[in-house]
Design an enzyme around this catalytic site. Structure first.
Site, PDB file in Angstrom:
ATOM      1  N   HIS A 128      52.030  -1.533 -25.311  1.00 15.76           N
ATOM      2  CA  HIS A 128      50.836  -1.596 -25.741  1.00 15.76           C
ATOM      3  C   HIS A 128      50.454  -1.546 -27.174  1.00 15.76           C
ATOM      4  O   HIS A 128      49.668  -2.054 -27.705  1.00 15.76           O
ATOM      5  CB  HIS A 128      49.849  -0.479 -24.972  1.00 15.76           C
ATOM      6  CG  HIS A 128      49.821  -0.323 -23.403  1.00 15.76           C
ATOM      7  ND1 HIS A 128      50.593   0.556 -22.736  1.00 15.76           N
ATOM      8  CD2 HIS A 128      49.507  -1.262 -22.609  1.00 15.76           C
ATOM      9  CE1 HIS A 128      50.574   0.309 -21.446  1.00 15.76           C
ATOM     10  NE2 HIS A 128      49.765  -0.808 -21.398  1.00 15.76           N
ATOM     11  N   HIS A 139      52.384   2.603 -23.883  1.00 20.57           N
ATOM     12  CA  HIS A 139      53.749   2.616 -24.370  1.00 20.57           C
ATOM     13  C   HIS A 139      53.940   1.650 -25.660  1.00 20.57           C
ATOM     14  O   HIS A 139      53.234   1.010 -26.070  1.00 20.57           O
ATOM     15  CB  HIS A 139      54.600   2.394 -23.248  1.00 20.57           C
ATOM     16  CG  HIS A 139      54.407   1.317 -22.360  1.00 20.57           C
ATOM     17  ND1 HIS A 139      54.348  -0.025 -22.776  1.00 20.57           N
ATOM     18  CD2 HIS A 139      53.976   1.213 -21.239  1.00 20.57           C
ATOM     19  CE1 HIS A 139      54.126  -1.020 -21.946  1.00 20.57           C
ATOM     20  NE2 HIS A 139      53.678  -0.005 -21.047  1.00 20.57           N
ATOM     21  N   GLU A 140      55.065   1.439 -25.862  1.00 19.30           N
ATOM     22  CA  GLU A 140      55.770   0.618 -27.034  1.00 19.30           C
ATOM     23  C   GLU A 140      54.707  -0.930 -26.858  1.00 19.30           C
ATOM     24  O   GLU A 140      54.643  -1.426 -27.865  1.00 19.30           O
ATOM     25  CB  GLU A 140      57.134   0.187 -27.226  1.00 19.30           C
ATOM     26  CG  GLU A 140      57.787   1.653 -27.703  1.00 19.30           C
ATOM     27  CD  GLU A 140      57.186   1.945 -29.272  1.00 19.30           C
ATOM     28  OE1 GLU A 140      56.787   1.152 -29.957  1.00 19.30           O
ATOM     29  OE2 GLU A 140      57.091   3.245 -29.453  1.00 19.30           O
ATOM     30  N   LYS A 145      54.852  -9.591 -19.972  1.00 18.81           N
ATOM     31  CA  LYS A 145      55.806  -9.058 -18.879  1.00 18.81           C
ATOM     32  C   LYS A 145      54.885  -9.532 -17.187  1.00 18.81           C
ATOM     33  O   LYS A 145      55.571  -9.896 -16.707  1.00 18.81           O
ATOM     34  CB  LYS A 145      56.103  -7.713 -18.839  1.00 18.81           C
ATOM     35  CG  LYS A 145      56.810  -7.145 -17.799  1.00 18.81           C
ATOM     36  CD  LYS A 145      57.066  -5.629 -17.782  1.00 18.81           C
ATOM     37  CE  LYS A 145      55.817  -4.823 -17.557  1.00 18.81           C
ATOM     38  NZ  LYS A 145      55.390  -4.884 -16.337  1.00 18.81           N
ATOM     39  N   ASP A 146      53.599  -9.253 -17.599  1.00 17.19           N
ATOM     40  CA  ASP A 146      52.581  -9.458 -16.372  1.00 17.19           C
ATOM     41  C   ASP A 146      52.204 -11.319 -16.539  1.00 17.19           C
ATOM     42  O   ASP A 146      51.185 -11.492 -16.559  1.00 17.19           O
ATOM     43  CB  ASP A 146      51.429  -8.756 -16.338  1.00 17.19           C
ATOM     44  CG  ASP A 146      52.008  -7.349 -16.180  1.00 17.19           C
ATOM     45  OD1 ASP A 146      52.263  -6.903 -15.058  1.00 17.19           O
ATOM     46  OD2 ASP A 146      52.326  -6.536 -17.379  1.00 17.19           O
ATOM     47  N   MET A 186      45.454   0.414 -18.573  1.00 16.71           N
ATOM     48  CA  MET A 186      45.483   1.374 -17.255  1.00 16.71           C
ATOM     49  C   MET A 186      45.963   2.670 -18.272  1.00 16.71           C
ATOM     50  O   MET A 186      46.298   3.536 -17.481  1.00 16.71           O
ATOM     51  CB  MET A 186      45.995   0.969 -16.347  1.00 16.71           C
ATOM     52  CG  MET A 186      45.545  -0.400 -15.646  1.00 16.71           C
ATOM     53  SD  MET A 186      45.460  -0.554 -13.864  1.00 16.71           S
ATOM     54  CE  MET A 186      47.533  -0.613 -13.778  1.00 16.71           C
ATOM     55  N   GLY A 187      46.127   2.748 -19.321  1.00 19.73           N
ATOM     56  CA  GLY A 187      46.611   4.082 -20.119  1.00 19.73           C
ATOM     57  C   GLY A 187      48.192   4.197 -19.794  1.00 19.73           C
ATOM     58  O   GLY A 187      48.787   3.011 -19.766  1.00 19.73           O
ATOM     59  N   ALA A 188      48.727   5.317 -20.097  1.00 24.58           N
ATOM     60  CA  ALA A 188      50.188   5.555 -20.036  1.00 24.58           C
ATOM     61  C   ALA A 188      50.605   4.647 -21.010  1.00 24.58           C
ATOM     62  O   ALA A 188      51.625   3.767 -20.668  1.00 24.58           O
ATOM     63  CB  ALA A 188      50.852   5.325 -18.689  1.00 24.58           C
TER      64      ALA A 188
END
Ligand code: PAF
Length: 282
Positions: A37, A34-35, A149-150, A30-32
């Site tokens: 991704h 970070h490390e 994490k999810d 969903m964008g944003a």
């Protein structure tokens, strides 16, 4: 790197690659970025001929009182990260293209969608699974990469893939943490400096639980975790549950591989984290 905004165009390009016998990796986001991704993208770059990153803040997975509008969006930085990571295609569809007003089809994974986070976020997983089904059909992905994490999301998508005979292989990827232990998440950007410090307790408590689990009863470990979580300032616990690694059913003393999953509010920010624990055989 090509940026594709149209679903049909993305599908045509992906089909072209399939005909060319290229193997396609999809990193849904969903964008944003970070490390976390970046680690998923790196895994796809290693294994697949073509890496597609989708960036789509999916409205169907947010409840009416959730953070859809304020969810962090930073396309410029996201594209920079994708370029630096040598992504082949960034797929950035518009909401109206993915979910036009007359969209009527949703995919649900019964039972698994109603527990843990599903208890507190009704329709969340229905939205997640539906968008993932669409992304798999658009991208013809051979493999798709999901962070652990999810964990519930990962298990639900694995189940959907198995039940609906999708050809896409799901690749679970380890949680990426800050040095402090805090699990990296796009929502961490909501935290104030003080709240961030406070949030670091969550991973510490989980780490201690894994140690305790080696020598103590499951229910006792659960109680210790709950009492420690309650002591975190400005916190509100949604759940702290121990479930079977394989099917997310509630774990008991006989379950060998379990996941301790937690969802806690720190101020206005809802954080999730988990740890996998394996019972030592005597
Ligand atoms: O984990 C996420 O960022 C989202 O739930 C996903 C898998 C990209 C679906 O919108």
């Amino acid at each position: 790197m090509r940026i594709i905004k149209n679903t049909l165009q993305m599908q045509k390009i992906a089909l072209g690659h399939i005909k060319n016998s290229d193997e396609i990796g999809l990193v849904p986001t969903m964008g944003a970025l970070h490390e976390g991704h970046i680690s998923l993208i790196a895994k796809s770059k290693k294994r697949d001929d073509i890496t597609i990153v989708s960036i789509f803040v999916n409205p169907t997975q947010f409840g009416p009182n959730e953070d859809y509008l304020k969810y962090p969006r930073n396309t410029k930085k996201d594209l920079e990260i994708c370029r630096e990571s040598h992504v082949d295609y960034v797929f950035m569809p518009l909401v109206g293209d993915m979910f036009p007003a007359n969209h009527k089809t949703f995919v649900e994974v019964e039972i698994l969608q109603d527990i843990l986070c599903g208890k507190f976020r009704s329709n969340h997983f229905r939205g997640v699974v539906t968008v993932i089904v669409k992304l798999f059909n658009i991208s013809y992905a051979d493999r798709s990469y999901f962070g652990m994490k999810d964990f519930q999301q990962l298990k639900i998508i694995e189940k959907m893939v198995k039940d609906l005979n999708f050809r896409t292989k799901i690749i679970p990827c380890p949680i990426v943490r800050e040095e402090s232990g805090l699990a990296i998440s796009s929502r961490n950007s909501y935290l104030s400096i003080e709240e961030k410090k406070t949030s670091e307790n969550i991973s510490r408590i989980l780490k201690e639980a894994s140690e305790d689990f080696k020598i103590k009863d499951l229910n006792f470990v659960k109680e210790i975790v709950l009492s420690k979580l309650k002591k975190i300032p400005e916190s509100k616990i949604d759940y702290a549950e121990v479930v079977d690694f394989n099917d997310l059913s509630l774990a008991d003393e006989s379950t060998r591989k379990v996941v301790f999953a937690i969802a806690v509010w720190i101020g206005q920010t809802r954080l999730i984290d988990n740890t996998i624990m394996i019972k030592q055989t005597k």
